[in-house]
Design an enzyme around this catalytic site. Sequence first.
Site, PDB file in Angstrom:
ATOM      1  N   HIS A 149     -13.727 -34.438  19.257  1.00  0.00           N
ATOM      2  CA  HIS A 149     -14.164 -36.012  18.716  1.00  0.00           C
ATOM      3  C   HIS A 149     -15.134 -35.712  17.364  1.00  0.00           C
ATOM      4  O   HIS A 149     -15.743 -34.797  17.053  1.00  0.00           O
ATOM      5  CB  HIS A 149     -15.033 -36.332  19.762  1.00  0.00           C
ATOM      6  CG  HIS A 149     -16.301 -35.678  20.124  1.00  0.00           C
ATOM      7  ND1 HIS A 149     -17.501 -35.776  19.356  1.00  0.00           N
ATOM      8  CD2 HIS A 149     -16.652 -34.676  21.100  1.00  0.00           C
ATOM      9  CE1 HIS A 149     -18.209 -34.939  19.789  1.00  0.00           C
ATOM     10  NE2 HIS A 149     -18.002 -34.336  20.916  1.00  0.00           N
TER      11      HIS A 149
ATOM     12  N   GLU B 292     -16.819 -32.126  28.240  1.00  0.00           N
ATOM     13  CA  GLU B 292     -17.640 -30.997  27.793  1.00  0.00           C
ATOM     14  C   GLU B 292     -18.340 -30.240  28.991  1.00  0.00           C
ATOM     15  O   GLU B 292     -18.435 -30.956  29.949  1.00  0.00           O
ATOM     16  CB  GLU B 292     -18.660 -31.637  26.929  1.00  0.00           C
ATOM     17  CG  GLU B 292     -19.516 -30.476  26.159  1.00  0.00           C
ATOM     18  CD  GLU B 292     -18.840 -29.448  25.512  1.00  0.00           C
ATOM     19  OE1 GLU B 292     -18.177 -28.448  26.022  1.00  0.00           O
ATOM     20  OE2 GLU B 292     -18.919 -29.446  24.008  1.00  0.00           O
TER      21      GLU B 292
END
Length: 187
Positions: A11, A85
């Site tokens: 990202h 994550e």
Amino acid sequence: MNYCNILLVRHGITDHNREGRIQGQLDVPLSAQGRHQAQELAQRLKPGQIQAMYSSDLSRAKETAAIIARAINLRIEAYRPDLREICFGRWQGHTMAEVAELYPEELAIWRADRTYSAPHGGETFAQMTARGWKAVQELAILHPGETVAVVAHGGLIKGILCMARGIGLGQRSQLVVDNAAVTAIKL
């Protein structure tokens, strides 16, 4: 055998990235710079180059995926929690300096074994890697002979790269995965 080409996309940058704050699974949005990074990345990709796209279900990855998908006229197949994550538990939102002040004993244990220890309420790097590796293997089976973009996070991508390249998880610090970077693997 029809291999699947997987493009691991990190990202774009967030304010937490810039401030050195531990994001983990906090749902932190992209910063203006992060949106710009995603747009620049999208401009380098071509329609038809990618046949399928999947993303972590956290905002920063979802927004990065949406910017890319719009630019190349591709639908995002699914937002998957298994592409998140690592969960840093109660450390999330803090800087490492704050963690050292608030949880010094916990930090010492984690620093002694960053692969198999976790902050309170979090998960280990090995646990995160196992779920991420399983996810990309599933995607490879679903898309033989195709190119699939997976928009995710730095830690998860490092874990997947360790598995794909046969690198020990403890060697992950040798890998560099910048914001809005793309790394290709073949499964």
